[in-house]
Every structure is written in C-alpha cells, then in structure tokens.
Design a protein around this motif. Structure first.
Motif, PDB file in Angstrom:
ATOM      1  N   LEU A  34     -18.658 -38.624-103.801  1.00  0.00           N
ATOM      2  CA  LEU A  34     -18.418 -37.202-103.586  1.00  0.00           C
ATOM      3  C   LEU A  34     -17.918 -36.924-102.173  1.00  0.00           C
ATOM      4  CD1 LEU A  34     -21.450 -35.602-105.457  1.00  0.00           C
ATOM      5  CD2 LEU A  34     -19.053 -35.628-106.157  1.00  0.00           C
ATOM      6  N   PHE A  35     -18.423 -37.661-101.189  1.00  0.00           N
ATOM      7  CA  PHE A  35     -17.963 -37.462 -99.823  1.00  0.00           C
ATOM      8  C   PHE A  35     -16.492 -37.846 -99.679  1.00  0.00           C
ATOM      9  CE2 PHE A  35     -17.164 -38.967 -95.513  1.00  0.00           C
ATOM     10  CZ  PHE A  35     -17.486 -37.818 -94.805  1.00  0.00           C
ATOM     11  N   VAL A  36     -16.094 -38.962-100.286  1.00  0.00           N
ATOM     12  CA  VAL A  36     -14.696 -39.390-100.210  1.00  0.00           C
ATOM     13  C   VAL A  36     -13.792 -38.365-100.888  1.00  0.00           C
ATOM     14  CG1 VAL A  36     -13.049 -41.134-101.012  1.00  0.00           C
ATOM     15  CG2 VAL A  36     -15.208 -41.834 -99.967  1.00  0.00           C
ATOM     16  N   VAL A  37     -14.205 -37.874-102.054  1.00  0.00           N
ATOM     17  CA  VAL A  37     -13.412 -36.854-102.756  1.00  0.00           C
ATOM     18  C   VAL A  37     -13.288 -35.605-101.891  1.00  0.00           C
ATOM     19  CG1 VAL A  37     -13.409 -35.305-104.744  1.00  0.00           C
ATOM     20  CG2 VAL A  37     -13.914 -37.731-105.057  1.00  0.00           C
ATOM     21  N   PHE A  38     -14.405 -35.180-101.280  1.00  0.00           N
ATOM     22  CA  PHE A  38     -14.368 -34.009-100.420  1.00  0.00           C
ATOM     23  C   PHE A  38     -13.447 -34.225 -99.230  1.00  0.00           C
ATOM     24  CE2 PHE A  38     -15.959 -31.974 -96.545  1.00  0.00           C
ATOM     25  CZ  PHE A  38     -15.767 -30.648 -96.895  1.00  0.00           C
ATOM     26  N   ALA A  39     -13.505 -35.393 -98.616  1.00  0.00           N
ATOM     27  CA  ALA A  39     -12.663 -35.673 -97.453  1.00  0.00           C
ATOM     28  C   ALA A  39     -11.184 -35.644 -97.830  1.00  0.00           C
ATOM     29  CB  ALA A  39     -13.038 -37.019 -96.850  1.00  0.00           C
ATOM     30  N   ILE A  40     -10.838 -36.218 -98.976  1.00  0.00           N
ATOM     31  CA  ILE A  40      -9.440 -36.213 -99.431  1.00  0.00           C
ATOM     32  C   ILE A  40      -8.974 -34.788 -99.694  1.00  0.00           C
ATOM     33  CG2 ILE A  40      -7.918 -36.868-101.341  1.00  0.00           C
ATOM     34  CD1 ILE A  40      -9.549 -39.500-101.498  1.00  0.00           C
ATOM     35  N   LEU A  41      -9.804 -33.991-100.369  1.00  0.00           N
ATOM     36  CA  LEU A  41      -9.434 -32.603-100.639  1.00  0.00           C
ATOM     37  C   LEU A  41      -9.322 -31.792 -99.350  1.00  0.00           C
ATOM     38  CD1 LEU A  41     -11.566 -31.832-103.816  1.00  0.00           C
ATOM     39  CD2 LEU A  41      -9.096 -32.167-103.669  1.00  0.00           C
ATOM     40  N   ALA A  42     -10.175 -32.050 -98.378  1.00  0.00           N
ATOM     41  CA  ALA A  42     -10.105 -31.335 -97.104  1.00  0.00           C
ATOM     42  C   ALA A  42      -8.805 -31.651 -96.368  1.00  0.00           C
ATOM     43  CB  ALA A  42     -11.317 -31.676 -96.250  1.00  0.00           C
ATOM     44  N   VAL A  43      -8.428 -32.929 -96.334  1.00  0.00           N
ATOM     45  CA  VAL A  43      -7.178 -33.319 -95.672  1.00  0.00           C
ATOM     46  C   VAL A  43      -5.976 -32.732 -96.408  1.00  0.00           C
ATOM     47  CG1 VAL A  43      -5.681 -35.290 -95.132  1.00  0.00           C
ATOM     48  CG2 VAL A  43      -8.121 -35.389 -94.617  1.00  0.00           C
ATOM     49  N   ALA A  44      -5.991 -32.784 -97.734  1.00  0.00           N
ATOM     50  CA  ALA A  44      -4.892 -32.221 -98.518  1.00  0.00           C
ATOM     51  C   ALA A  44      -4.778 -30.718 -98.278  1.00  0.00           C
ATOM     52  CB  ALA A  44      -5.098 -32.517-100.001  1.00  0.00           C
ATOM     53  N   SER A  45      -5.895 -30.026 -98.231  1.00  0.00           N
ATOM     54  CA  SER A  45      -5.880 -28.594 -97.982  1.00  0.00           C
ATOM     55  C   SER A  45      -5.343 -28.286 -96.579  1.00  0.00           C
ATOM     56  CB  SER A  45      -7.287 -28.029 -98.139  1.00  0.00           C
ATOM     57  OG  SER A  45      -7.336 -26.680 -97.781  1.00  0.00           O
ATOM     58  N   PHE A  46      -5.744 -29.078 -95.605  1.00  0.00           N
ATOM     59  CA  PHE A  46      -5.265 -28.893 -94.246  1.00  0.00           C
ATOM     60  C   PHE A  46      -3.758 -29.090 -94.163  1.00  0.00           C
ATOM     61  CE2 PHE A  46      -4.355 -30.756 -90.026  1.00  0.00           C
ATOM     62  CZ  PHE A  46      -4.676 -29.665 -89.250  1.00  0.00           C
ATOM     63  N   LEU A  47      -3.267 -30.158 -94.777  1.00  0.00           N
ATOM     64  CA  LEU A  47      -1.822 -30.427 -94.759  1.00  0.00           C
ATOM     65  C   LEU A  47      -1.047 -29.357 -95.502  1.00  0.00           C
ATOM     66  CD1 LEU A  47      -1.773 -34.295 -95.252  1.00  0.00           C
ATOM     67  CD2 LEU A  47      -1.369 -33.004 -93.147  1.00  0.00           C
ATOM     68  N   TYR A  48      -1.574 -28.899 -96.626  1.00  0.00           N
ATOM     69  CA  TYR A  48      -0.916 -27.835 -97.385  1.00  0.00           C
ATOM     70  C   TYR A  48      -0.833 -26.559 -96.549  1.00  0.00           C
ATOM     71  CZ  TYR A  48       0.064 -24.434-101.030  1.00  0.00           C
ATOM     72  OH  TYR A  48       0.630 -23.419-101.777  1.00  0.00           O
ATOM     73  N   GLY A  49      -1.907 -26.261 -95.839  1.00  0.00           N
ATOM     74  CA  GLY A  49      -1.900 -25.072 -94.976  1.00  0.00           C
ATOM     75  C   GLY A  49      -0.885 -25.180 -93.861  1.00  0.00           C
ATOM     76  N   LEU A  50      -0.758 -26.373 -93.276  1.00  0.00           N
ATOM     77  CA  LEU A  50       0.247 -26.571 -92.222  1.00  0.00           C
ATOM     78  C   LEU A  50       1.665 -26.427 -92.766  1.00  0.00           C
ATOM     79  CD1 LEU A  50      -1.110 -29.547 -90.087  1.00  0.00           C
ATOM     80  CD2 LEU A  50      -0.952 -27.154 -89.448  1.00  0.00           C
ATOM     81  N   LEU A  51       1.927 -26.996 -93.920  1.00  0.00           N
ATOM     82  CA  LEU A  51       3.271 -26.929 -94.496  1.00  0.00           C
ATOM     83  C   LEU A  51       3.609 -25.508 -94.922  1.00  0.00           C
ATOM     84  CD1 LEU A  51       3.313 -30.200 -96.621  1.00  0.00           C
ATOM     85  CD2 LEU A  51       4.452 -29.768 -94.438  1.00  0.00           C
ATOM     86  N   LYS A  52       2.663 -24.797 -95.501  1.00  0.00           N
ATOM     87  CA  LYS A  52       2.926 -23.435 -95.949  1.00  0.00           C
ATOM     88  C   LYS A  52       3.095 -22.497 -94.761  1.00  0.00           C
ATOM     89  CE  LYS A  52       1.472 -20.085 -99.270  1.00  0.00           C
ATOM     90  NZ  LYS A  52       2.001 -20.188-100.597  1.00  0.00           N
TER      91      LYS A  52
END
Length: 55
Positions: A34-52
């Motif tokens: 669950l921690f790994v899944v959360f970390a991946i989703l957090a990084v993806a969300s951060f990158l998506y926010g930067l790109l948008k």
C-alpha cells in the motif's frame, strides 16, 4: 490509502510484540504494498499537476 498502510503497519507491530510472526509478516507485506502504491500515485499526481499548470 496511506491510512491503510499505517493501519497495517500498526497491526504488524502489535502482532510482532505478541510473537505472531505469520500475522506480523503478512500485515507488514500489505503495508509495504500500500505504501508503494501510495508513493506512485503521489508522484503521478505531482507530475500531472506540474504539467497541467504549465499549459
């Protein structure tokens, strides 16, 4: 989802204190997944926010 990782980690710690190795190992494994899944989703969300934000 991070909440679930913390909950399973606490269950693993409590089970380890009582000496239930199998339960502690399975709860720790679930917490790690669950921690790994959360970390991946957090990084993806951060990158998506930067790109948008950039467009």
């Amino acid at each position: 989802m991070l909440h679930y990782a913390v909950v399973f980690f606490v269950i693993a710690i409590i089970a380890a204190l009582f000496g239930f190795g199998g339960i502690a190992a399975s709860a720790a494994g679930i917490a790690k997944i669950l921690f790994v899944v959360f970390a991946i989703l957090a990084v993806a969300s951060f990158l998506y926010g930067l790109l948008k934000r950039g467009t």
